[in-house]
Design a protein around this motif. Structure first.
Motif, PDB file in Angstrom:
ATOM      1  N   ASN A   6     -17.016  14.281 -30.921  1.00 26.27           N
ATOM      2  CA  ASN A   6     -17.953  15.253 -30.353  1.00 26.27           C
ATOM      3  C   ASN A   6     -17.992  16.495 -31.242  1.00 26.27           C
ATOM      4  O   ASN A   6     -17.268  16.587 -32.225  1.00 26.27           O
ATOM      5  CB  ASN A   6     -17.535  15.633 -28.927  1.00 26.27           C
ATOM      6  CG  ASN A   6     -16.110  16.120 -28.892  1.00 26.27           C
ATOM      7  OD1 ASN A   6     -15.722  16.968 -29.698  1.00 26.27           O
ATOM      8  ND2 ASN A   6     -15.314  15.596 -27.976  1.00 26.27           N
TER       9      ASN A   6
ATOM     10  N   ARG B 265     -13.749  21.302 -35.805  1.00 23.29           N
ATOM     11  CA  ARG B 265     -12.358  21.487 -36.225  1.00 23.29           C
ATOM     12  C   ARG B 265     -12.086  20.785 -37.549  1.00 23.29           C
ATOM     13  O   ARG B 265     -11.462  21.348 -38.447  1.00 23.29           O
ATOM     14  CB  ARG B 265     -11.413  20.910 -35.185  1.00 23.29           C
ATOM     15  CG  ARG B 265     -11.573  21.501 -33.823  1.00 23.29           C
ATOM     16  CD  ARG B 265     -10.323  21.258 -33.011  1.00 23.29           C
ATOM     17  NE  ARG B 265      -9.789  22.507 -32.526  1.00 23.29           N
ATOM     18  CZ  ARG B 265      -8.508  22.770 -32.418  1.00 23.29           C
ATOM     19  NH1 ARG B 265      -7.612  21.885 -32.780  1.00 23.29           N
ATOM     20  NH2 ARG B 265      -8.110  23.933 -31.961  1.00 23.29           N
TER      21      ARG B 265
ATOM     22  N   ALA C 286      -8.844  20.859 -24.108  1.00 24.69           N
ATOM     23  CA  ALA C 286     -10.299  20.793 -24.256  1.00 24.69           C
ATOM     24  C   ALA C 286     -10.714  21.407 -25.585  1.00 24.69           C
ATOM     25  O   ALA C 286     -11.606  20.913 -26.263  1.00 24.69           O
ATOM     26  CB  ALA C 286     -10.986  21.506 -23.103  1.00 24.69           C
ATOM     27  N   GLY C 287     -10.036  22.465 -25.960  1.00 18.91           N
ATOM     28  CA  GLY C 287     -10.349  23.148 -27.206  1.00 18.91           C
ATOM     29  C   GLY C 287     -10.044  22.309 -28.436  1.00 18.91           C
ATOM     30  O   GLY C 287     -10.535  22.565 -29.514  1.00 18.91           O
ATOM     31  N   GLU C 288      -9.236  21.281 -28.243  1.00 23.68           N
ATOM     32  CA  GLU C 288      -8.942  20.393 -29.366  1.00 23.68           C
ATOM     33  C   GLU C 288      -9.967  19.272 -29.469  1.00 23.68           C
ATOM     34  O   GLU C 288      -9.807  18.370 -30.270  1.00 23.68           O
ATOM     35  CB  GLU C 288      -7.549  19.788 -29.203  1.00 23.68           C
ATOM     36  CG  GLU C 288      -6.456  20.795 -29.488  1.00 23.68           C
ATOM     37  CD  GLU C 288      -5.087  20.269 -29.058  1.00 23.68           C
ATOM     38  OE1 GLU C 288      -4.979  19.054 -28.822  1.00 23.68           O
ATOM     39  OE2 GLU C 288      -4.167  21.091 -28.956  1.00 23.68           O
ATOM     40  N   GLY C 289     -10.950  19.318 -28.627  1.00 20.23           N
ATOM     41  CA  GLY C 289     -12.017  18.324 -28.723  1.00 20.23           C
ATOM     42  C   GLY C 289     -11.851  17.157 -27.770  1.00 20.23           C
ATOM     43  O   GLY C 289     -12.623  16.206 -27.821  1.00 20.23           O
TER      44      GLY C 289
ATOM     45  N   GLY D 160     -19.853  25.418 -33.014  1.00 24.54           N
ATOM     46  CA  GLY D 160     -18.431  25.729 -32.899  1.00 24.54           C
ATOM     47  C   GLY D 160     -18.168  27.067 -32.245  1.00 24.54           C
ATOM     48  O   GLY D 160     -17.069  27.329 -31.770  1.00 24.54           O
TER      49      GLY D 160
ATOM     50  N   TYR E  49     -12.574  28.601 -24.452  1.00 21.30           N
ATOM     51  CA  TYR E  49     -11.427  28.410 -25.329  1.00 21.30           C
ATOM     52  C   TYR E  49     -11.315  29.548 -26.334  1.00 21.30           C
ATOM     53  O   TYR E  49     -10.256  30.129 -26.523  1.00 21.30           O
ATOM     54  CB  TYR E  49     -11.570  27.079 -26.057  1.00 21.30           C
ATOM     55  CG  TYR E  49     -10.485  26.797 -27.056  1.00 21.30           C
ATOM     56  CD1 TYR E  49      -9.221  26.408 -26.637  1.00 21.30           C
ATOM     57  CD2 TYR E  49     -10.718  26.916 -28.415  1.00 21.30           C
ATOM     58  CE1 TYR E  49      -8.220  26.146 -27.553  1.00 21.30           C
ATOM     59  CE2 TYR E  49      -9.724  26.646 -29.343  1.00 21.30           C
ATOM     60  CZ  TYR E  49      -8.478  26.260 -28.901  1.00 21.30           C
ATOM     61  OH  TYR E  49      -7.492  26.009 -29.813  1.00 21.30           O
TER      62      TYR E  49
ATOM     63  N   ILE F 136     -16.951  19.471 -30.911  1.00 17.65           N
ATOM     64  CA  ILE F 136     -15.744  20.284 -31.028  1.00 17.65           C
ATOM     65  C   ILE F 136     -14.820  19.716 -32.101  1.00 17.65           C
ATOM     66  O   ILE F 136     -14.343  20.440 -32.973  1.00 17.65           O
ATOM     67  CB  ILE F 136     -14.985  20.345 -29.681  1.00 17.65           C
ATOM     68  CG1 ILE F 136     -15.927  20.739 -28.548  1.00 17.65           C
ATOM     69  CG2 ILE F 136     -13.831  21.319 -29.767  1.00 17.65           C
ATOM     70  CD1 ILE F 136     -15.257  20.845 -27.200  1.00 17.65           C
ATOM     71  N   GLU F 137     -14.611  18.421 -32.023  1.00 18.72           N
ATOM     72  CA  GLU F 137     -13.737  17.795 -33.007  1.00 18.72           C
ATOM     73  C   GLU F 137     -14.355  17.912 -34.396  1.00 18.72           C
ATOM     74  O   GLU F 137     -13.663  18.192 -35.372  1.00 18.72           O
ATOM     75  CB  GLU F 137     -13.518  16.330 -32.625  1.00 18.72           C
ATOM     76  CG  GLU F 137     -12.243  15.750 -33.192  1.00 18.72           C
ATOM     77  CD  GLU F 137     -12.144  14.251 -32.901  1.00 18.72           C
ATOM     78  OE1 GLU F 137     -12.681  13.824 -31.857  1.00 18.72           O
ATOM     79  OE2 GLU F 137     -11.559  13.536 -33.730  1.00 18.72           O
TER      80      GLU F 137
ATOM     81  N   GLY G 122     -19.632  27.919 -29.621  1.00 14.76           N
ATOM     82  CA  GLY G 122     -19.863  27.730 -28.192  1.00 14.76           C
ATOM     83  C   GLY G 122     -21.328  27.740 -27.803  1.00 14.76           C
ATOM     84  O   GLY G 122     -21.664  27.702 -26.635  1.00 14.76           O
TER      85      GLY G 122
ATOM     86  N   ILE H 208     -16.160  25.514 -24.779  1.00 16.53           N
ATOM     87  CA  ILE H 208     -15.924  25.994 -26.140  1.00 16.53           C
ATOM     88  C   ILE H 208     -15.784  27.509 -26.143  1.00 16.53           C
ATOM     89  O   ILE H 208     -14.842  28.071 -26.705  1.00 16.53           O
ATOM     90  CB  ILE H 208     -17.071  25.587 -27.089  1.00 16.53           C
ATOM     91  CG1 ILE H 208     -17.359  24.092 -26.966  1.00 16.53           C
ATOM     92  CG2 ILE H 208     -16.733  25.946 -28.509  1.00 16.53           C
ATOM     93  CD1 ILE H 208     -18.442  23.602 -27.884  1.00 16.53           C
TER      94      ILE H 208
END
Lengths: 200, 200
Positions: free
Chosen positions: A186, A192, B151-154, A152, B191, A188-189, A154, B188
């Motif tokens: 993925n 979050r 993109a930052g939201e996945g 997360g 962002y 990123i999700e 990066g 990532i």
DNA sequence: GTGCGAATGTGACAAGCGTCACCCGGGGGT
DNA sequence: ACCCCCGGGTGACGCTTGTCACATTCGCAC
């Protein structure tokens, strides 16, 4: 008279809460602390009845202080006041034996009320949150949590691998596991989602 | 007597700040608002001298309210009080003509002081932040910002493409641009960096 | 010992990502 | 008419991700 120590890192909020509590005739704010370490020192020096603390602070977090209080069996109640409605946090707080857990978007009067309840030996837990807390358990294990946290930020699978002395492939396996468990698409999700639940 | 409207979404903080300001003999809190839309309505109804507002609120943000006040040339000063030390925010706030910009981790006494300064027609800007604000400009253009946010939201490049009616490849080009401009290694990190600076 | 189950690795595959060089079409200048 | 810039698109390249099936190793239970 309820003797209180207040720990909160944002100075303006700290000052305001202190002013708020001092308006109550049965409450006395002995002191305030701007971070976790100061809070811990002041706690031992002032021996308040109740510690009111935020969770996210530099140094020690509010949760860590609560754990220490419990481990050393200090006769001090802890009330957590935080922004984050994350079930995972409440759960960890309860495990640490806190007396109260309030959200900053509860009405201001609740704080004094909660202080009295907890001082009497009761518990003051935010009601909606209390329901959610036990409903959904953290599905992640330590490795997954750790890897997800770094991802997360990066970092690539390779970065994480060197950092943890694991192989590139293993990292991807853990990440894949975590993504699957959380039903994400993925990393990123997944990050979050986990963060939002307080599983970090 | 300085007549104040207070907008802040966290009820406890709102109550506490209100208590704090009411301790001052020359300040009167006319009312409080829990989100941006309420704040805007109350602003027109109560006609306060000064609006003290958070930035991040449901509905309208504090910045948007400041912009409206300026556009309609209302005789109301705006003071922003926020958690976020993001140069980009301060910059946008100044563009919107706010009278003050304080951080929540400034001492509580500063707030009343800033209120008086601004009421007299002066400006109260957090000093460290003021320096940084003009030092580094936002390098992103609108498309890049938009794409980076998604993109930052996945979301994947494909998701974003359909959402914006652009091609898959174009999205990747924008993303690549943004990553380059920010000196990041991947979306990532890009962002996170942009967010931290308040460029969102 | 045998067997099971964590924790970690490997190798392969398809899909997605980041980069780059280049193309197209429509405004504006001049 | 000319050029050039700008928003957008294309296609190709190599690397990273996400997934899966299958090892290896170790420790613990029985």
């Amino acid at each position: 008279m309820i003797r209180v120590l207040l720990a909160e890192d944002q100075a303006m909020v700290r000052g305001a809460l202190s002013a708020l509590l001092n308006l109550e005739s049965d409450i006395e704010v002995l002191g305030t602390a701007a971070d976790g370490e100061i809070a811990w020192r002041e706690l031992q020096r002032l021996k308040p009845d109740v510690l009111v603390t935020d969770i996210e602070m530099p140094g020690l977090t509010g949760l860590e202080i609560a754990q220490r209080v419990r481990r050393q069996e200090l006769p001090i109640k802890v009330i957590i006041v935080t922004t984050f409605a994350r079930p995972g946090f409440l759960r960890r707080a309860l495990d640490a034996g806190v007396g109260g857990y309030l959200l900053k978007d509860a009405p201001a009067e609740n704080l004094a009320e909660a202080l009295r309840t907890v001082h009497r030996g009761g518990r003051a837990i935010d009601p909606q949150l209390a329901l959610e807390a036990w409903s959904e358990a953290d599905p992640l294990n330590d490795r997954e949590r750790q890897v997800l946290r770094l991802a997360g930020e990066g970092q690539s699978a390779n970065d994480i691998a060197t950092q943890l002395n694991l192989s590139h492939g293993t990292i991807r396996n853990y990440l894949s596991e975590a993504i699957g468990k959380l039903g994400a698409a993925n990393r990123i999700e997944a990050y979050r989602l986990a963060r939002q639940k307080g599983w970090l």
